[in-house]
Design an enzyme around this catalytic site. Structure first.
Site, short mmCIF file in Angstrom:
data_model
loop_
_atom_site.label_atom_id
_atom_site.label_comp_id
_atom_site.label_asym_id
_atom_site.label_seq_id
_atom_site.Cartn_x
_atom_site.Cartn_y
_atom_site.Cartn_z
N GLN A 72 0.82 -1.22 0.00
CA GLN A 72 0.00 0.00 0.00
C GLN A 72 0.85 1.27 0.00
OE1 GLN A 72 -3.14 0.89 -0.34
NE2 GLN A 72 -3.78 -1.20 -0.74
N SER A 73 2.08 1.17 -0.47
CA SER A 73 3.01 2.30 -0.40
C SER A 73 2.44 3.59 -1.02
CB SER A 73 4.30 1.91 -1.12
OG SER A 73 5.11 3.04 -1.31
N ASN A 74 2.39 4.65 -0.21
CA ASN A 74 2.01 5.98 -0.75
C ASN A 74 3.10 6.46 -1.70
OD1 ASN A 74 -0.25 6.27 1.10
ND2 ASN A 74 1.28 6.61 2.69
N ALA A 76 5.13 4.70 -3.59
CA ALA A 76 5.10 4.03 -4.90
C ALA A 76 4.01 4.64 -5.77
CB ALA A 76 4.89 2.53 -4.71
#
Ligand code: PLP
Length: 314
Positions: A72-74, A76
């Site tokens: 869920q990387s912001n 990325a």
């Protein structure tokens, strides 16, 4: 000071103002810097870093960028959004742990049509090797952006943010930011040293990496890049990870609810809720004086909030 070019991707300076209801509740003057409103996707701190990193990629002739993070990387998602705007191709090589379902930031990745590959590993070394392998397979040069955009060049983004705060003319006694991969903390601490010498910076650690080494190392590298001679400060690091990285904490969730109820501002479970909980804890312990000005850096993260299953942790 050496000067580095950056791409204009966000809407800067971001708004900054005093939070009257939170200030009343906590008995000190709490201000907020809205980097969540910086104008790309759902906003967030990675945009300041990407302005430097993606300009560097373009200047060096790369047309494919890759980055990584948890599912869920912001960071990325924002890398993809910024890269696509600049006409650069982007592949995300993410860790399989966390919420890989099409929720939160994965919805935005899907809407952008960005290629996401998952690697079942906990080692970023494996991931960077996989990026090289994909690059070789495609016959293309890959501009690799580290997790969180936290290298010396990315750190310049939050040195600039401290310059913005200084330009506002408001005196801050304290500043609070989240620390997840270290670049924001390094930029805030070094940037405060350069632009806000009377402001004490507290970095709320949301992951249990060795930040007492990582943050000073990033500050040293950024200072060297800028060509400035400064004594590297010892960062004030507060443990706020709770049950673990990206796992909601009760204290963090209370802080999220307080901010939503009193000021109508959305925080997230992974970073900003825990960082704001650190500020709340210190306020309740009497760390801040009634007439102090305390600045909270809102680093974004709304996408991740909507990937959380709120019922499950009741
Ligand atoms: C990445 C991130 C952080 C942490 O910043 P680092 O520079 O990685 O330490 C804080 N808040 C949000 C919302 C983030 O996405």
């Amino acid at each position: 000071m050496n000067h580095f070019e950056k791409e204009s991707l966000g809407l800067f300076p971001t708004p900054m103002y005093r939070l009257p209801n939170i200030s009343r509740e906590l008995g000190t003057n709490v201000w907020i810097k809205r980097d969540d409103l910086c104008g790309v996707a759902l906003g967030g701190n990675k945009v300041r870093k990407l302005e430097y990193l993606l300009r560097d990629a373009k200047a060096k002739g790369y047309d494919l960028v890759m980055t990584t993070g948890q599912a869920q990387s912001n960071h990325a998602m924002l890398t993809a959004a910024c890269a696509l705007r600049m006409g650069l191709a982007c592949i995300l090589v993410l860790k399989k742990r966390g919420v890989t379902a099409r929720k939160g930031n994965q919805i935005l990745n899907h809407l952008m049509g960005v290629e996401v590959r998952y690697l079942d590993t906990d080692s970023y070394e494996d991931i960077y090797r996989e990026m090289d392998r994909i690059g070789t397979e495609l016959g293309r040069k890959v501009y690799k952006i580290p997790c969180g955009g936290s290298n010396a060049l990315g750190t310049l983004g939050y040195i600039d943010c401290m310059g913005e705060v200084a330009d506002s003319g408001v005196h801050f006694d304290h500043l609070v930011c989240a620390c997840g991969s270290g670049g924001t903390a390094a930029g805030c601490v070094l940037g405060a040293k350069l632009h806000l010498p009377e402001t004490k910076v507290m970095c709320a650690m949301v992951d249990n990496d060795p930040f007492e080494k990582i943050v000073p190392q990033l500050m040293r590298e950024a200072a060297e890049l800028l060509g400035v001679q400064v004594e590297i400060p010892v960062p004030d690091l507060l443990e706020m990870w709770g049950p673990g990285y990206s796992i909601p904490s009760a204290e963090g969730n209370e802080a999220i609810a307080m901010m939503m109820r009193l000021e109508g501002i959305v925080l997230d479970t992974c970073y900003t809720g825990k960082a704001f909980a650190g500020l709340v804890r210190r306020a309740r312990e009497g760390f801040y004086k009634p007439d102090d000005n305390v600045l909270f850096i809102h680093t974004g993260g709304a996408g991740g909030l909507f990937a959380q299953d709120w019922e499950k942790e009741e």
